[in-house]
Scaffold this motif. Structure first.
Motif, short mmCIF file in Angstrom:
data_model
loop_
_atom_site.label_atom_id
_atom_site.label_comp_id
_atom_site.label_asym_id
_atom_site.label_seq_id
_atom_site.Cartn_x
_atom_site.Cartn_y
_atom_site.Cartn_z
N ALA A 29 15.93 18.35 41.63
CA ALA A 29 15.56 17.50 40.50
C ALA A 29 14.66 18.26 39.53
O ALA A 29 14.84 18.17 38.31
CB ALA A 29 14.86 16.24 41.00
N ASP A 30 13.71 19.00 40.06
CA ASP A 30 12.82 19.80 39.21
C ASP A 30 13.61 20.84 38.42
O ASP A 30 13.37 21.05 37.23
CB ASP A 30 11.75 20.51 40.04
N ASN A 31 14.55 21.47 39.08
CA ASN A 31 15.39 22.47 38.42
C ASN A 31 16.20 21.84 37.29
O ASN A 31 16.33 22.41 36.21
CB ASN A 31 16.32 23.13 39.44
N ARG A 32 16.73 20.66 37.53
CA ARG A 32 17.49 19.95 36.50
C ARG A 32 16.60 19.64 35.30
O ARG A 32 17.01 19.82 34.14
CB ARG A 32 18.08 18.67 37.10
N THR A 33 15.38 19.19 35.57
CA THR A 33 14.44 18.87 34.49
C THR A 33 14.10 20.12 33.67
O THR A 33 14.12 20.09 32.43
CB THR A 33 13.14 18.26 35.07
N VAL A 34 13.82 21.22 34.36
CA VAL A 34 13.50 22.47 33.66
C VAL A 34 14.69 22.95 32.85
O VAL A 34 14.54 23.41 31.71
CB VAL A 34 13.03 23.54 34.67
N ASP A 35 15.89 22.82 33.42
CA ASP A 35 17.10 23.23 32.70
C ASP A 35 17.29 22.40 31.43
O ASP A 35 17.62 22.94 30.37
CB ASP A 35 18.32 23.09 33.61
N GLU A 36 17.07 21.09 31.51
CA GLU A 36 17.19 20.23 30.33
C GLU A 36 16.16 20.62 29.27
O GLU A 36 16.46 20.66 28.08
CB GLU A 36 17.02 18.77 30.72
N ARG A 37 14.94 20.90 29.70
CA ARG A 37 13.89 21.31 28.75
C ARG A 37 14.24 22.65 28.11
O ARG A 37 14.03 22.85 26.91
CB ARG A 37 12.55 21.41 29.46
N LEU A 38 14.77 23.57 28.90
CA LEU A 38 15.16 24.87 28.38
C LEU A 38 16.25 24.72 27.32
O LEU A 38 16.21 25.35 26.26
CB LEU A 38 15.64 25.77 29.51
N LYS A 39 17.23 23.86 27.58
CA LYS A 39 18.30 23.62 26.60
C LYS A 39 17.72 23.05 25.31
O LYS A 39 18.12 23.44 24.21
CB LYS A 39 19.35 22.68 27.18
N ALA A 40 16.76 22.13 25.43
CA ALA A 40 16.15 21.54 24.25
C ALA A 40 15.36 22.58 23.46
O ALA A 40 15.43 22.63 22.22
CB ALA A 40 15.23 20.38 24.66
N VAL A 41 14.64 23.42 24.16
CA VAL A 41 13.86 24.47 23.49
C VAL A 41 14.78 25.45 22.78
O VAL A 41 14.53 25.85 21.64
CB VAL A 41 12.94 25.19 24.50
N ARG A 42 15.86 25.84 23.45
CA ARG A 42 16.81 26.77 22.83
C ARG A 42 17.41 26.16 21.56
O ARG A 42 17.58 26.84 20.55
CB ARG A 42 17.92 27.13 23.80
#
Length: 66
Positions: A29-42
């Protein structure tokens, strides 16, 4: 592996297994959250890059704004 498994040992291993499964779920779940944030930042960075390129173009040729 002809070892006798005591009830205490079985309980300890079962508890550790449950704990590890919970940890895996949490990390997933943490990995999914970080991945979503990374996509938003990109996405935000791409937008900012386009904005900067537009502003640089305006500065380079201020006559083209008319």
């Amino acid at each position: 592996m002809e070892t006798e498994w005591t009830e205490e040992r079985v309980q300890r291993i079962t508890t550790e297994n449950i704990t590890l499964e919970q940890r895996v779920r949490q990390l997933t779940a943490d990995n999914r959250t970080v991945d979503e944030r990374l996509k938003a930042v990109r996405s935000n960075v791409r937008f900012q890059d386009r904005r900067i390129a537009d502003l640089e173009a305006r500065l380079a040729d201020p006559e083209s704004e008319t």
